[in-house]
Design an enzyme around this catalytic site. Structure first.
Site, PDB file in Angstrom:
ATOM      1  N   TYR A 136     -29.968 -17.248   2.976  1.00  0.00           N
ATOM      2  CA  TYR A 136     -29.627 -18.663   2.964  1.00  0.00           C
ATOM      3  C   TYR A 136     -29.797 -19.382   4.292  1.00  0.00           C
ATOM      4  O   TYR A 136     -29.744 -20.616   4.336  1.00  0.00           O
ATOM      5  CB  TYR A 136     -28.214 -18.842   2.401  1.00  0.00           C
ATOM      6  CG  TYR A 136     -28.177 -18.452   0.946  1.00  0.00           C
ATOM      7  CD1 TYR A 136     -28.653 -19.310  -0.024  1.00  0.00           C
ATOM      8  CD2 TYR A 136     -27.737 -17.194   0.546  1.00  0.00           C
ATOM      9  CE1 TYR A 136     -28.676 -18.945  -1.364  1.00  0.00           C
ATOM     10  CE2 TYR A 136     -27.748 -16.816  -0.785  1.00  0.00           C
ATOM     11  CZ  TYR A 136     -28.221 -17.695  -1.736  1.00  0.00           C
ATOM     12  OH  TYR A 136     -28.257 -17.325  -3.054  1.00  0.00           O
ATOM     13  N   PHE A 426     -15.688 -18.370  -5.014  1.00  0.00           N
ATOM     14  CA  PHE A 426     -16.026 -19.282  -6.084  1.00  0.00           C
ATOM     15  C   PHE A 426     -17.425 -18.974  -6.608  1.00  0.00           C
ATOM     16  O   PHE A 426     -18.029 -19.723  -7.314  1.00  0.00           O
ATOM     17  CB  PHE A 426     -15.941 -20.749  -5.623  1.00  0.00           C
ATOM     18  CG  PHE A 426     -16.702 -21.051  -4.353  1.00  0.00           C
ATOM     19  CD1 PHE A 426     -18.054 -21.394  -4.397  1.00  0.00           C
ATOM     20  CD2 PHE A 426     -16.081 -20.980  -3.116  1.00  0.00           C
ATOM     21  CE1 PHE A 426     -18.763 -21.676  -3.248  1.00  0.00           C
ATOM     22  CE2 PHE A 426     -16.786 -21.258  -1.947  1.00  0.00           C
ATOM     23  CZ  PHE A 426     -18.120 -21.612  -2.017  1.00  0.00           C
TER      24      PHE A 426
END
Length: 426
Positions: A136, A426
């Site tokens: 990322y 999450f």
């Protein structure tokens, strides 16, 4: 065609199309992403919760004909930043591509489209946790928080109380005590950068306790710390225990602590004293605590905690000007930043950041003045929550000082006295 069948489809390759998911397509999308993450199907309780929490209008699906071959989702969060503000933040999640469609630019297309969507929504920040951290950085996400995992041998450490607390501990049903615990949690959010507001529905996440995912541990337990006089909640801990017996009938169980919150050092110490003294156990573990957790300084022998450092939250500035204006600064600063951003070109250029220090507010506007520090948006993400200094990033070659003294000034201003921390995934 199901997502499982798509994984073995041998029909000619079509150029995948990317579009927002329809609600009726969620199960197909989610199953395709489960396959991208190895194929294990989640327990019905887990899948049901994520279905209810999903912002379907933020879910992107890549389609090869009738089959989902990749996707990326986002939650609408509020995240605490240095200075105590809680900013709208996109929580990027469920990013994956089927093995049959990797190495074709599909992930880049999904991430680029998602950043455009986040910008259009007016969110200045995006965050994610990475299954593979190496991926990322190229999309502008910088490692912004770390987490400590601890493995503690019961009986080998003592917790030193900072003082007597007028506190009573009692066991409580996790669901029944949840509203009071959530109010206490909410009061803690602005105090630590990186903490997330638990918006409606998210109070169920800490209680998720699917029997099929317990791995031999007990159902979730909860202990409350209350004021002896008023009964007001002062802290809580949630945990599960796995009592195991050795070949000589010596108990050797493990306590797995899920979360601990407390209003004061005294209450925090009382809760940990309880957790480290449960009968029929010999080890206490916790997967995620801040790197400046008080327990490191409360125990008699910190070496016994076996601390392990891991990456946690990756931070991305989607709107550099807005993100830098809205956070607080630990010292006065006036510096011109030369920022590069391959995927969000609106961020590229020179930005003049000014703040008078704590509580003074900040401005960050485009400027034609000469640059004083040069860095990319990924590096800004690493420094944004204050857990990694710009000076440390410069030592790694990720910041270039163009005016002598600018690095020290900016590094002091960006730092946070409180280590940033992500309380849950999450």
């Amino acid at each position: 065609m199901t997502a499982d069948a798509a994984a073995s489809d041998t029909s000619p390759l079509r150029a995948p199309t990317i579009r927002t998911l329809n609600p009726a397509e969620w199960d197909t999308w989610y199953r395709a992403l489960e396959i991208a993450f190895g194929g294990r199907e989640e327990e019905p309780e887990e899948r049901g919760l994520w279905r209810e929490l999903s912002d379907v209008d933020r879910a992107l699906a890549a389609w090869d004909g009738p089959a989902v071959v990749g996707g990326a989702g986002a939650f609408s969060f509020g995240m605490a930043v240095p200075g105590g503000a809680v900013l709208p933040t996109a929580g990027v999640t469920m990013v994956g591509v089927l093995p049959t469609h990797r190495r074709r630019g599909l992930l880049t297309a999904l991430m680029s489209r998602q950043l455009d969507d986040i910008h259009e929504r007016g969110e200045a920040l995006a965050v994610l946790t990475a299954s593979e951290p190496a991926i990322y950085g190229r999309y502008g996400y910088g490692l912004g928080t770390w987490r400590l995992s601890l493995t503690i041998p019961r009986g080998k450490v003592r917790v030193h109380s900072p003082g007597d607390a007028a506190v009573r501990l009692r066991l409580a049903d996790p669901a029944e005590s949840s509203p009071a615990c959530e109010r206490l949690y909410a009061s803690r959010v602005p105090l630590r950068p990186g903490m997330l507001e638990r918006r409606p529905g998210w109070e169920r996440l800490p209680l998720l306790d699917a029997p099929g995912s317990r791995g031999g541990y007990s159902p979730l337990q909860c202990v409350l710390a209350q004021d002896r006089e008023s009964g007001r909640l002062l802290g809580y801990a949630r945990y599960a225990a796995n009592v195991a017996w050795g070949p000589t009938d010596i108990p050797g169980g493990t306590v797995k602590v899920r979360d601990v919150e407390a209003e004061s050092p005294q209450v925090y110490a009382a809760l940990w004293s309880f957790l480290l003294d449960l009968d029929l156990t010999e080890t206490v573990t916790i997967r995620s605590r801040p790197v400046d957790d008080p327990l490191l300084h409360l125990v008699s022998d910190p070496r016994r905690l076996e601390p392990r450092l891991s990456d946690s939250l990756f931070v991305r500035l989607v709107d550099v000007g807005a993100a830098l204006r809205e956070r607080g600064y630990a010292a006065p600063v006036e510096v011109v930043l030369d920022v590069t951003d391959e995927f969000c070109p609106w961020n590229t250029g020179r930005w003049k950041l000014h703040s008078g220090g704590p509580g003074k507010g900040a401005s960050c506007e485009r400027t034609a003045e000469s640059a004083e520090l040069a860095l990319n948006v990924r590096t800004l993400g690493s420094a944004y929550l204050g857990g990694t200094t710009l000076a440390a990033l410069a030592a790694a070659g990720r910041v270039t000082e163009l005016r002598q003294g600018a690095l020290a000034e900016a590094s002091r201003a960006f730092a946070s006295d409180i280590a940033p921390w992500l309380p849950h995934g999450f």
